[in-house]
Design a protein around this motif. Structure first.
Motif, PDB file in Angstrom:
ATOM      1  N   GLN A 107       0.804  -1.219   0.000  1.00  0.00           N
ATOM      2  CA  GLN A 107       0.000   0.000   0.000  1.00  0.00           C
ATOM      3  C   GLN A 107       0.838   1.271   0.000  1.00  0.00           C
ATOM      4  N   ARG A 108       2.026   1.179   0.586  1.00  0.00           N
ATOM      5  CA  ARG A 108       2.848   2.383   0.746  1.00  0.00           C
ATOM      6  C   ARG A 108       4.307   2.064   0.463  1.00  0.00           C
ATOM      7  N   PRO A 109       4.698   2.045  -0.833  1.00  0.00           N
ATOM      8  CA  PRO A 109       6.105   1.798  -1.177  1.00  0.00           C
ATOM      9  C   PRO A 109       7.008   2.851  -0.533  1.00  0.00           C
ATOM     10  N   ARG A 110       8.180   2.422  -0.113  1.00  0.00           N
ATOM     11  CA  ARG A 110       9.089   3.344   0.579  1.00  0.00           C
ATOM     12  C   ARG A 110       9.926   4.143  -0.398  1.00  0.00           C
ATOM     13  N   PHE A 111       9.965   5.422  -0.211  1.00  0.00           N
ATOM     14  CA  PHE A 111      10.875   6.294  -0.942  1.00  0.00           C
ATOM     15  C   PHE A 111      11.135   7.507  -0.062  1.00  0.00           C
ATOM     16  N   THR A 112      12.215   8.176  -0.320  1.00  0.00           N
ATOM     17  CA  THR A 112      12.594   9.315   0.510  1.00  0.00           C
ATOM     18  C   THR A 112      12.234  10.618  -0.197  1.00  0.00           C
ATOM     19  N   VAL A 113      11.445  11.429   0.467  1.00  0.00           N
ATOM     20  CA  VAL A 113      11.132  12.760  -0.037  1.00  0.00           C
ATOM     21  C   VAL A 113      11.879  13.760   0.833  1.00  0.00           C
ATOM     22  N   ASP A 114      12.669  14.593   0.190  1.00  0.00           N
ATOM     23  CA  ASP A 114      13.432  15.590   0.918  1.00  0.00           C
ATOM     24  C   ASP A 114      12.496  16.515   1.689  1.00  0.00           C
ATOM     25  N   ARG A 115      12.841  16.743   2.948  1.00  0.00           N
ATOM     26  CA  ARG A 115      11.973  17.546   3.819  1.00  0.00           C
ATOM     27  C   ARG A 115      11.773  18.966   3.278  1.00  0.00           C
ATOM     28  N   SER A 116      12.844  19.557   2.732  1.00  0.00           N
ATOM     29  CA  SER A 116      12.721  20.912   2.191  1.00  0.00           C
ATOM     30  C   SER A 116      11.842  20.914   0.935  1.00  0.00           C
ATOM     31  N   GLN A 117      11.895  19.804   0.179  1.00  0.00           N
ATOM     32  CA  GLN A 117      11.029  19.694  -1.000  1.00  0.00           C
ATOM     33  C   GLN A 117       9.568  19.603  -0.574  1.00  0.00           C
ATOM     34  N   GLN A 118       9.314  18.818   0.475  1.00  0.00           N
ATOM     35  CA  GLN A 118       7.953  18.721   1.013  1.00  0.00           C
ATOM     36  C   GLN A 118       7.421  20.100   1.392  1.00  0.00           C
ATOM     37  N   ARG A 119       8.262  20.831   2.093  1.00  0.00           N
ATOM     38  CA  ARG A 119       7.844  22.165   2.545  1.00  0.00           C
ATOM     39  C   ARG A 119       7.598  23.085   1.352  1.00  0.00           C
ATOM     40  N   GLY A 120       8.493  23.015   0.357  1.00  0.00           N
ATOM     41  CA  GLY A 120       8.357  23.870  -0.818  1.00  0.00           C
ATOM     42  C   GLY A 120       7.066  23.596  -1.576  1.00  0.00           C
ATOM     43  N   VAL A 121       6.748  22.309  -1.751  1.00  0.00           N
ATOM     44  CA  VAL A 121       5.512  21.942  -2.453  1.00  0.00           C
ATOM     45  C   VAL A 121       4.291  22.410  -1.653  1.00  0.00           C
TER      46      VAL A 121
END
Length: 307
Positions: A163-177
């Protein structure tokens, strides 16, 4: 005359944050997690503590068992809930060395996946994958054989991975989006919203039957973009657009949005972002009963790791 501090009470309060962290991940609501922690205190107060070799692990097992009991009774209510049932959001502080791992395990998206497990699978998954309990320790906590726990752990892990494949999303990218999403939504910028949203994005809205929300998931970039582009033009829950305020805060381990007006919190929004930086899911909680933990401003440190 001052009384010396109760050492047993000190032990409990030293581990209180851990107990809430365990209970919240199993239950998905702050109110129920707090109740489980209080019940754990009652159990601890009446226990023969001379027989407890490891108070931290002992307390974690108690609260896990109590949370499992609560989840079993809560599940029936959630099955008849009006519209999508989403976890209760909490304000968090990502200030630990393992903040990225901790954040994923308590994210709204992960908690939604955990809702698809059976209560036993969820408790076992949380204790094994998040808090690194041994199968033998989990067997004691959930009152099952070690062999049964191994099977349950494997089944739960495979389900979550699917249900939830693992991948890394950069924290600053998360904030920017999230910042771009907020600006586009409040500015009615349909084109930017369409750029940010994955074509198959899904919006889940939880009004709990208390406020008007979509009773079914809204799917597709065009439909979801249109929904949010209207934010700055319509009165929402009695709050005029010019009186609505939005703040970027940390919710459940990642950037989130809190909308407030007329002296109250009216909604929270958490975005699930893929490896390409596009929004794949939006979790919008507007049920006032689920906004109390955010409204009271309490910040939780939902650390993971070995209990």
């Amino acid at each position: 005359m001052t009384h010396p501090p109760d050492p047993d009470e000190q032990v409990f309060h030293r581990h209180r944050n851990l107990l809430f962290s365990v209970a919240y991940r199993i239950l998905g609501t702050a109110a129920d997690a707090e109740d489980a922690v209080q019940d754990a205190w009652i159990r601890w107060s009446s226990a023969d503590r001379a027989q407890v070799a490891d108070p931290k692990a002992y307390l974690a097992r108690i609260v896990a068992n109590l949370a499992l009991e609560r989840l079993r009774s809560a599940r029936r209510h959630r099955e008849t809930y009006p519209g999508p049932w989403l976890p209760e959001p909490v304000l968090t502080a990502g200030d630990t060395a393992d903040a990225v791992t901790d954040a994923e395990s308590v994210s709204m998206a992960m908690l939604v996946v955990l809702e698809t497990l059976s209560p036993l699978e969820r408790a076992v998954f949380v204790l094994r994958e998040v808090f690194e309990f041994s199968h033998a320790e989990i067997a004691v906590a959930v009152e099952r054989s070690e062999a049964a726990v191994r099977q349950t752990a494997h089944r739960a892990r495979e389900h979550v991975r699917a249900q939830r494949p693992r991948f890394t999303v950069d924290r600053s990218q998360q904030r920017g989006v999230t910042e771009r999403f907020l600006a586009a939504a409040t500015g009615g910028d349909l084109n930017t919203l369409l750029e940010l949203l994955s074509p198959d994005v899904t919006l889940w809205t939880d009004g709990g039957g208390k406020v008007r929300q979509a009773r079914r998931p809204v799917r597709g970039a065009v439909q979801v973009a249109a929904w949010f582009a209207a934010i700055g033009t319509v009165t929402y829950q009695g709050v005029e657009p010019h009186d609505m305020h939005a703040a970027l805060v940390e919710i459940n381990g990642g950037p989130g949005l809190v909308f407030s007006g007329a002296g109250r919190v009216v909604a929270t929004i958490c975005l699930d972002i893929d490896a390409a930086g596009r929004v794949t899911a939006i979790h919008n909680v507007a049920n006032p009963d689920k906004l109390r933990a955010v409204a009271d401003g309490t910040t939780h440190h939902l650390d993971a790791g070995r209990a």
